[in-house]
Scaffold this active site. Structure first.
Site, PDB file in Angstrom:
ATOM      1  N   ASP A   1       0.837  -1.207   0.000  1.00 39.35           N
ATOM      2  CA  ASP A   1       0.000   0.000   0.000  1.00 39.35           C
ATOM      3  C   ASP A   1       0.872   1.258   0.000  1.00 39.35           C
ATOM      4  O   ASP A   1       1.962   1.262   0.566  1.00 39.35           O
ATOM      5  CB  ASP A   1      -0.906  -0.019   1.244  1.00 39.35           C
ATOM      6  CG  ASP A   1      -2.093   0.921   1.103  1.00 39.35           C
ATOM      7  OD1 ASP A   1      -2.330   1.436  -0.009  1.00 39.35           O
ATOM      8  OD2 ASP A   1      -2.771   1.155   2.109  1.00 39.35           O
TER       9      ASP A   1
ATOM     10  N   ASN B   1     -10.458  -2.711  -6.187  1.00 39.80           N
ATOM     11  CA  ASN B   1      -9.657  -1.829  -7.054  1.00 39.80           C
ATOM     12  C   ASN B   1     -10.311  -1.570  -8.410  1.00 39.80           C
ATOM     13  O   ASN B   1     -10.025  -0.569  -9.066  1.00 39.80           O
ATOM     14  CB  ASN B   1      -8.250  -2.406  -7.300  1.00 39.80           C
ATOM     15  CG  ASN B   1      -7.346  -2.325  -6.094  1.00 39.80           C
ATOM     16  OD1 ASN B   1      -6.388  -3.086  -5.978  1.00 39.80           O
ATOM     17  ND2 ASN B   1      -7.638  -1.414  -5.174  1.00 39.80           N
TER      18      ASN B   1
HETATM   19  C1  FPP Z   1      -1.952   0.291  -3.200  1.00 40.62           C
HETATM   20  O1  FPP Z   1      -1.488   1.580  -3.396  1.00 40.62           O
HETATM   21  C2  FPP Z   1      -1.516  -0.612  -4.195  1.00 40.62           C
HETATM   22  C3  FPP Z   1      -2.273  -1.145  -5.194  1.00 40.62           C
HETATM   23  C4  FPP Z   1      -3.673  -0.777  -5.431  1.00 40.62           C
HETATM   24  C5  FPP Z   1      -1.759  -2.113  -6.101  1.00 40.62           C
HETATM   25  C6  FPP Z   1      -0.366  -2.619  -5.869  1.00 40.62           C
HETATM   26  C7  FPP Z   1       0.225  -2.708  -7.183  1.00 40.62           C
HETATM   27  C8  FPP Z   1       1.533  -2.733  -7.474  1.00 40.62           C
HETATM   28  C9  FPP Z   1       2.611  -2.826  -6.468  1.00 40.62           C
HETATM   29  C10 FPP Z   1       1.957  -2.629  -8.894  1.00 40.62           C
HETATM   30  C11 FPP Z   1       1.238  -3.487  -9.872  1.00 40.62           C
HETATM   31  C12 FPP Z   1       1.437  -4.939  -9.652  1.00 40.62           C
HETATM   32  C13 FPP Z   1       1.529  -5.858 -10.626  1.00 40.62           C
HETATM   33  C14 FPP Z   1       1.613  -7.289 -10.281  1.00 40.62           C
HETATM   34  C15 FPP Z   1       1.599  -5.503 -12.047  1.00 40.62           C
HETATM   35  P1  FPP Z   1      -2.561   2.730  -3.432  1.00 40.62           P
HETATM   36  O2  FPP Z   1      -2.696   3.144  -4.851  1.00 40.62           O
HETATM   37  O3  FPP Z   1      -3.802   2.309  -2.751  1.00 40.62           O
HETATM   38  O4  FPP Z   1      -1.801   3.826  -2.635  1.00 40.62           O
HETATM   39  P2  FPP Z   1      -2.436   4.934  -1.697  1.00 40.62           P
HETATM   40  O5  FPP Z   1      -3.000   4.215  -0.507  1.00 40.62           O
HETATM   41  O6  FPP Z   1      -1.246   5.772  -1.349  1.00 40.62           O
HETATM   42  O7  FPP Z   1      -3.454   5.654  -2.500  1.00 40.62           O
END
Ligand code: FPP
Length: 235
Positions: free
Chosen positions: A22, A70
């Site tokens: 995250d 998501n």
């Molecule tokens: C949370 O960060 C993360 C995700 C929604 C996805 C995690 C994805 C990756 C590490 C990259 C893609 C993975 C693959 C396998 C291609 P957030 O966007 O919720 O961050 P925030 O809480 O700061 O908004």
């Protein structure tokens, strides 16, 4: 020797580590960049951290890359995540094959475009049978959906619906439960990740945003893990 237990001298390395990655969006915002910039950085960190964990001898690494929630994000962000999945499953993640790692997705893949489903299936098939470890990448995954799906499959199987029947139908069937679950980005919750498997997992929360997570953070967490006492409900 880094993960030696202070009291017993035993080395306690987890067999299975799960990661809630995250903080990508906030990491990008801090730099005045769009959220997708954070996801691009995040997938590189996932690649590096997973390789590091396997090099230490961890056998199972399960990462939360795309939750069932998501899909409700703005379309351009969802498209970026899908295009990263496409690119990394086709190229970079193939490097795990040479390391002896089986790379597989877990979740409802039917949501993804057919070419992405094919790419995911191809890497799964090409890396299947690798014996050093498994990288589970949760894609369109939800823990409640997983439990309901397993219960339905067990019911369709016709036998008793007991723990063994459900466990045999989880995405992680045949694998040990995660010994520890790490969440980066400051929130202290599981967010529908591995709800069944998390029963006795040690939980680690860090404020570090996922794209800043490093091998040094892994070392610190594994050090703390080896010092925690796990009693599994016993005294
Ligand atoms: C949370 O960060 C993360 C995700 C929604 C996805 C995690 C994805 C990756 C590490 C990259 C893609 C993975 C693959 C396998 C291609 P957030 O966007 O919720 O961050 P925030 O809480 O700061 O908004």
């Amino acid at each position: 020797m880094r993960f030696e237990d202070k009291n017993t001298g035993d080395i306690r390395l987890p067999r299975h580590i799960a990661l809630i990655m995250d903080g990508n969006g906030r990491w990008a915002a801090k730099r005045g960049r769009p959220r997708k910039f954070g996801h691009r950085a995040g997938v590189k960190v996932l690649n590096d951290v997973a390789k590091y964990l396997f090099s230490l001898g961890v056998e199972y690494v399960t990462v939360y890359a795309f939750s069932t929630e998501n899909v409700n994000r703005p379309p351009d962000e969802v498209e970026e995540l899908i295009s990263l999945i496409r690119r990394y499953f086709k190229t970079t993640f193939r490097e795990f094959i040479a390391l002896g790692i089986h790379v597989r997705a877990m979740g409802d893949e039917t949501y993804f475009p057919p070419d992405v489903v094919d790419i995911i299936k191809k890497l799964d098939a090409d890396s299947r049978g690798r014996s050093r470890g498994v990288l589970n990448i949760a894609l369109n995954y939800g823990g409640r959906d997983e439990i309901v799906r397993a219960a339905n499959l067990a019911a369709a199987g016709g036998g008793p619906i007991d723990r063994a029947a459900v466990e045999a139908r989880l995405y992680t069937a045949g694998m040990p439960d995660p010994d520890l679950i790490v969440r980066t980005g400051g929130e202290k919750r599981l967010s529908n990740f591995l709800l069944y498997q998390a029963a006795y997992a040690e939980l680690f929360f860090t404020d570090t945003l996922w794209p800043d997570f490093s091998r040094a953070d892994v070392d610190a967490i594994l050090g703390e893990f080896s010092r925690r006492e796990r009693r599994f409900g016993r005294i």
